[in-house]
Design an enzyme around this catalytic site. Structure first.
Site, short mmCIF file in Angstrom:
data_model
loop_
_atom_site.label_atom_id
_atom_site.label_comp_id
_atom_site.label_asym_id
_atom_site.label_seq_id
_atom_site.Cartn_x
_atom_site.Cartn_y
_atom_site.Cartn_z
N PRO A 184 -19.44 73.73 62.21
CA PRO A 184 -21.04 72.85 63.07
C PRO A 184 -20.54 71.67 62.96
CG PRO A 184 -22.42 74.62 61.75
CD PRO A 184 -20.11 74.39 61.21
N GLY A 187 -16.17 78.99 71.00
CA GLY A 187 -15.23 77.90 71.81
C GLY A 187 -16.08 76.92 72.21
N GLY A 226 -6.20 67.95 67.53
CA GLY A 226 -7.81 67.19 66.48
C GLY A 226 -8.71 68.08 67.03
N GLU A 283 -14.44 72.18 76.09
CA GLU A 283 -14.71 72.39 77.25
C GLU A 283 -16.09 71.76 78.21
OE1 GLU A 283 -11.01 74.70 78.53
OE2 GLU A 283 -11.15 73.09 79.41
MO1 MOS Z 1 -7.55 72.17 78.78
S1 MOS Z 1 -7.69 71.14 80.01
O1 MOS Z 1 -7.89 73.93 78.95
O2 MOS Z 1 -6.78 71.72 77.78
#
Ligand code: MOS
Length: 728
Positions: A620, A690, A458, A693
């Site tokens: 972006p 990346g 996603g 997170e």
């Molecule tokens: Mo993330 S917790 O490495 O899917």
């Protein structure tokens, strides 16, 4: 690198499929003769299953079979790094948590399976002493040597420090609450097992499945074309998938199991609760003299999951004396697992809250305290950063936010009935890259197909792969097909750790270049469009080969002329020696405004300004979307989200979207995300690091720090639910 497509806002190439319902999520798959599985969860947390009463359920309409400890194939355990829960389903009759599967009902329809599952009765020998939370026991947990870090003499430095703080922070267990619940469709064709699974790692899950069923790896295929997110709980396989595949094997018919939300929350992973003690010592000018970070996290009794809480702490600030320790305590809950920025989300939360407390103690601006301890190299390894522009993130975000107007006195900033609080924190997450393979096909119709055994959860992976092909080939996005999410494709990474972009794009580029070489060979060969030319004199330009005289022939024409449907290239890419020469991390900063209205006890996050340095954002649009989503998740972590386990029996009380409170649209603040463009070419040729997170790290701390600034109350038990802020 001057780019045409990469680094430019690009609509999702799979957007149309999603909007028109053509995107095939696991639950959408229908195959001939398919049955439905529905798990039966244990209703005690600790004890033994004595008797299963199955007669009523067996006699219900549509029920085909019921699987359990006495009626299931003999399987092999996978290793702990291969699966989310090592214990196999129905392995024995011990019960380790409420929600552990005791049976799987299989019926002709989903509704029939569900109805029969509810009719299964069980007798247990329930045992006392279920441990229901780390946060209400004195048990210490086992010290994990592997998590320990020590440099300098943190104890002595702390004892000598003129200013110190020593506080403990508790964070409740959280649920991923991903939109799409866990689901499996397992089908055996001869000796081959085909599994559709909502998975963040098809290559990893196919290996785990092969191991568990004792099959050669090439006899198992795992497919996951579209995933309604996972946030970590779909990285590794769970028992529902094994139960479903085992049932399908015994029945000789395909079986599909869709976990209901309640089971998804009980037995499909969670972020473990944690308790962290932070001891910081500093000079009067804010220079850190000592950092000690001691954590305990929960795991289940059936799988030793470690959420590494201290892993960012040694690298985040310059400090000579640092000690990290971590303990692991087993509790009678479903097994925890990685959840978006696992470990560091909780660890940085505690560290950044503690730094705010230190700033108060020092009478110093919290941003200034962080600048004072800026780490120019990685203090953990001594290595230079591949790229770090955190100082710019601080400056830019502070400016956009208006931080210089902050009155440091808690409660001093008001707007009518509302008290305004401003807080900030640092964000940080490793920039990982692994090895990866990919395949690219140039086709006679002028289109290009790129394939890699990673997946799009996603976050926009389909789109950035297409952008990479478009950038290097000059073929337009609409003529590029991207195939992901099949374990039979060239091996790609887990969609986890924010590593797919940095890992997969170089492999796609390598495969594309090999495909170009194959095409040039065709073009310069006998009867080719550039017969007799030196392939090195041919350039790629807008979907065509061009020679030095300016002659251009499109990819499609070159292939058609030779009666070839396609040429293809395989490519591999892996990090090189740079990984020993540099430290790779992304950094950023969050600034938050909360508003507290004590008259009506309303606490809201009103405004967030974040600057997150992820190197070059390939797209972006989707990159910003990831940070915005993280901020929303951080609001939940800071203020509302908490898995409530009944202290009497360990049952999850709020196992649904109504009782587990996630932020909704009405809770949304103004969100201003800046992604400064600082390509990190040491990590990879595209400069991308990346983004999935990092946005979640620090945000909940910034919110908590803002709540302190508004209310003068330092809440150290998260989430900061209203009753903790109210004067009651
Ligand atoms: Mo993330 S917790 O490495 O899917």
């Amino acid at each position: 690198m001057d780019t045409q497509v990469i680094g430019h806002r690009t609509p999702r190439v799979d957007g149309e499929f999603k909007l028109t319902g053509q995107a095939d999520y696991t639950v959408d798959w229908q195959v001939r003769d398919m049955l439905y599985g529905y798990p039966v969860p244990a209703s005690i947390a600790h004890g033994t299953l004595k008797t299963l009463h199955l007669d009523t359920a067996r006699a219900m309409p549509g029920v085909v079979d019921i699987f359990h400890h006495g009626h299931f194939p003999e399987l092999y355990r996978a290793s702990k790094s291969q699966v989310s829960e090592m214990r196999l389903p129905f392995e024995d009759e011990r019960i380790h948590y409420d929600g552990q599967y005791i049976a799987l009902v299989v019926a002709e329809s989903f509704e029939q399976a569900r109805a029969a599952a509810h009719a299964v009765q069980a007798d247990y020998d329930q045992e006392d002493g279920a441990r229901t939370s780390l946060l209400d026991t004195d048990k210490e947990g086992q010290l994990l040597e592997s998590e320990g870090v020590s440099r300098g003499d943190p104890e002595k430095a702390f004892d000598k420090a003129p200013v110190t703080i020593d506080h403990t922070y508790d964070i409740a267990a959280e649920s991923h609450m991903q939109m799409e619940m866990h689901a499996t469709l397992a089908e055996w064709r001869d000796e081959r097992l085909i599994v559709h699974e909502s998975s963040q790692g098809v290559v990893y899950q196919h290996k785990a499945m092969a191991r568990i069923f004792g099959l050669p790896e090439e006899s198992v295929e795992v497919v996951s074309h579209y995933i309604g997110s996972g946030f970590g709980n779909k990285l590794f396989m769970w028992p529902h998938a094994v139960a479903t595949a085992g049932a399908a094997q015994m029945l000789g018919r395909p079986v599909k199991t869709i976990l209901p939300r309640q089971q998804d929350m009980e037995s499909g992973g969670n972020r473990p609760a944690s308790r962290q003690r932070l001891r910081l010592g500093a000079k009067q000018d804010g220079t850190l003299l000592s950092i000690r970070h001691d954590s305990t996290t929960e795991t289940s009794f059936v799988h030793p999951y470690v959420d590494s809480l201290g892993s960012a702490t040694p690298s985040l600030y310059a400090c000579d004396n640092v000690a990290i320790s971590q303990r692991l305590l087993e509790v009678n809950h479903g097994t925890p697992c990685p959840m978006r920025a696992p470990g560091e989300t909780s660890g940085i939360h505690a560290l950044e809250t503690a730094l705010d407390e230190l700033a108060v103690e020092l009478g110093m601006d919290p941003l200034e305290l962080r600048r004072r301890n800026y780490a120019k190299n990685d203090p953990a390894s001594g290595l230079p950063w591949s790229s770090k522009h955190l100082d710019d993130c601080y400056t830019n975000a502070a400016k956009r936010f208006g931080w210089e107007k902050r009155n440091p006195t808690p409660g001093a900033m008001r707007d009518g009935d509302e008290i305004i609080g401003w807080g900030m924190a640092t964000a940080c997450w490793p920039a990982m890259r692994l090895s990866c393979s990919a395949r690219v096909e140039l086709r006679d119709d002028g289109s290009v197909m790129a394939a890699c055994g990673t997946q799009d959860i996603g976050t926009g992976t389909y789109t950035i792969v297409a952008q990479t092909v478009a950038e290097l080939s000059g073929v337009s996005l609409k003529d590029i097909e991207v195939r992901l999410g099949e374990s039979t494709l060239p091996a790609g990474p887990l969609s986890g750790g924010s590593m797919v972009t940095a890992t997969a794009l170089p492999a796609v580029a390598a495969a594309l270049r090999n495909a170009f070489d194959a095409l040039k060979k065709v073009a310069t060969g006998e009867n080719g469009a550039f017969e007799g030319s030196d392939p090195d004199n041919l350039e790629i330009e807008a979907g065509a080969l061009v020679d030095k005289q300016g002659k251009r022939v499109s990819f499609g024409e070159i292939l058609s002329q030779q009666k070839l449907g396609s040429v293809s290239g395989e490519g591999q890419a892996a990090p090189g020696d740079e990984k020993n020469q540099y430290s790779f991390r992304s950094f950023g900063a969050h600034f938050v405004e909360v508003r507290w209205d004590p008259g009506i006890s309303r606490l809201r996050v009103a405004r967030v300004v974040s600057s997150i340095d992820i190197g070059r954002a390939i797209n972006p649009s989707t990159a910003r979307n990831q940070v915005e989503g993280s901020i929303v998740m951080g609001i939940g972590m800071a203020l509302t989200e908490k898995l409530d386990y009944d202290p009497r029996d360990g049952r999850l009380i709020n196992n649904n979207y109504a009782d587990y409170i996630v932020p909704c649209h009405a809770d949304m603040p103004e969100i201003d995300v800046e992604l400064p463009d600082n390509p990190d070419y040491i990590l990879n040729e595209f400069g991308a690091r990346g983004v999935g997170e990092i946005g979640l790290t620090g945000i909940a701390a910034a919110i908590g720090n803002a709540v302190y600034h508004a209310t003068g109350k330092r809440i150290r038990e998260f989430p900061i639910t209203l009753e903790k802020v109210m004067d009651i």
